[in-house]
Write a protein that holds these residues in place. Sequence first.
Motif, PDB file in Angstrom:
ATOM      1  N   ILE A  79       0.850  -1.188   0.000  1.00  8.27           N
ATOM      2  CA  ILE A  79       0.000   0.000   0.000  1.00  8.27           C
ATOM      3  C   ILE A  79       0.890   1.244   0.000  1.00  8.27           C
ATOM      4  O   ILE A  79       1.958   1.247   0.605  1.00  8.27           O
ATOM      5  CB  ILE A  79      -0.962   0.026   1.204  1.00  8.27           C
ATOM      6  CG1 ILE A  79      -0.187   0.019   2.527  1.00  8.27           C
ATOM      7  CG2 ILE A  79      -1.950  -1.132   1.152  1.00  8.27           C
ATOM      8  CD1 ILE A  79      -1.035   0.323   3.741  1.00  8.27           C
ATOM      9  N   PRO A  80       0.455   2.304  -0.682  1.00  8.20           N
ATOM     10  CA  PRO A  80       1.238   3.538  -0.670  1.00  8.20           C
ATOM     11  C   PRO A  80       1.181   4.210   0.698  1.00  8.20           C
ATOM     12  O   PRO A  80       0.175   4.112   1.410  1.00  8.20           O
ATOM     13  CB  PRO A  80       0.567   4.407  -1.733  1.00  8.20           C
ATOM     14  CG  PRO A  80      -0.743   3.785  -2.023  1.00  8.20           C
ATOM     15  CD  PRO A  80      -0.719   2.379  -1.520  1.00  8.20           C
ATOM     16  N   VAL A  81       2.268   4.865   1.073  1.00  7.41           N
ATOM     17  CA  VAL A  81       2.332   5.590   2.347  1.00  7.41           C
ATOM     18  C   VAL A  81       2.817   7.010   2.096  1.00  7.41           C
ATOM     19  O   VAL A  81       3.477   7.286   1.095  1.00  7.41           O
ATOM     20  CB  VAL A  81       3.258   4.883   3.368  1.00  7.41           C
ATOM     21  CG1 VAL A  81       2.677   3.551   3.801  1.00  7.41           C
ATOM     22  CG2 VAL A  81       4.666   4.704   2.815  1.00  7.41           C
ATOM     23  N   GLN A  82       2.472   7.895   3.016  1.00  9.42           N
ATOM     24  CA  GLN A  82       2.932   9.279   2.959  1.00  9.42           C
ATOM     25  C   GLN A  82       4.309   9.351   3.602  1.00  9.42           C
ATOM     26  O   GLN A  82       4.436   9.250   4.819  1.00  9.42           O
ATOM     27  CB  GLN A  82       1.951  10.187   3.709  1.00  9.42           C
ATOM     28  CG  GLN A  82       0.603  10.321   3.054  1.00  9.42           C
ATOM     29  CD  GLN A  82       0.694  11.120   1.757  1.00  9.42           C
ATOM     30  OE1 GLN A  82       1.526  11.999   1.609  1.00  9.42           O
ATOM     31  NE2 GLN A  82      -0.162  10.795   0.820  1.00  9.42           N
ATOM     32  N   SER A  83       5.330   9.492   2.773  1.00  9.21           N
ATOM     33  CA  SER A  83       6.698   9.552   3.275  1.00  9.21           C
ATOM     34  C   SER A  83       7.589  10.143   2.190  1.00  9.21           C
ATOM     35  O   SER A  83       7.354   9.903   1.002  1.00  9.21           O
ATOM     36  CB  SER A  83       7.188   8.150   3.638  1.00  9.21           C
ATOM     37  OG  SER A  83       8.560   8.157   3.941  1.00  9.21           O
ATOM     38  N   ALA A 127       7.898   4.648  -0.467  1.00  8.41           N
ATOM     39  CA  ALA A 127       6.761   4.721  -1.389  1.00  8.41           C
ATOM     40  C   ALA A 127       5.619   3.810  -0.951  1.00  8.41           C
ATOM     41  O   ALA A 127       4.465   4.228  -0.913  1.00  8.41           O
ATOM     42  CB  ALA A 127       7.205   4.351  -2.805  1.00  8.41           C
ATOM     43  N   GLU A 128       5.948   2.556  -0.609  1.00 13.64           N
ATOM     44  CA  GLU A 128       4.921   1.560  -0.294  1.00 13.64           C
ATOM     45  C   GLU A 128       5.422   0.589   0.763  1.00 13.64           C
ATOM     46  O   GLU A 128       6.623   0.342   0.859  1.00 13.64           O
ATOM     47  CB  GLU A 128       4.569   0.734  -1.538  1.00 13.64           C
ATOM     48  CG  GLU A 128       4.048   1.527  -2.706  1.00 13.64           C
ATOM     49  CD  GLU A 128       3.881   0.669  -3.946  1.00 13.64           C
ATOM     50  OE1 GLU A 128       2.937   0.934  -4.690  1.00 13.64           O
ATOM     51  OE2 GLU A 128       4.691  -0.265  -4.160  1.00 13.64           O
ATOM     52  N   VAL A 129       4.469   0.016   1.496  1.00 12.23           N
ATOM     53  CA  VAL A 129       4.787  -1.059   2.431  1.00 12.23           C
ATOM     54  C   VAL A 129       3.755  -2.164   2.274  1.00 12.23           C
ATOM     55  O   VAL A 129       2.602  -1.914   1.926  1.00 12.23           O
ATOM     56  CB  VAL A 129       4.833  -0.593   3.904  1.00 12.23           C
ATOM     57  CG1 VAL A 129       5.955   0.410   4.113  1.00 12.23           C
ATOM     58  CG2 VAL A 129       3.517  -0.022   4.349  1.00 12.23           C
ATOM     59  N   GLY A 130       4.182  -3.384   2.520  1.00  8.93           N
ATOM     60  CA  GLY A 130       3.284  -4.530   2.473  1.00  8.93           C
ATOM     61  C   GLY A 130       3.602  -5.471   3.614  1.00  8.93           C
ATOM     62  O   GLY A 130       4.708  -5.440   4.170  1.00  8.93           O
TER      63      GLY A 130
END
Length: 69
Positions: free
Chosen positions: A4-8, A12-15
């Motif tokens: 999923i995309p993250v605000q950082s 960019a993304e974590v799963g």
Amino acid sequence: MKRIPVQSSSVAEVGYDPQQMLLEVAFRKGDVYRYFDVPESVYQELIRSGSVGKFLNSRVRNKYRYTKL
């Protein structure tokens, strides 16, 4: 693994795969890391944290075994 995309500014993304306890982190520069034996509670804290990058540095990096994909 679905990420999923993250605000950082750096991430960019974590799963997360709860059955295998795997955390996957995709950085904006293109590198992807997979961390092993990460409890789901740590993943939940990560995605709720005010700073994903700071959380990774203080609570994940150098604390869990990992590989670069």
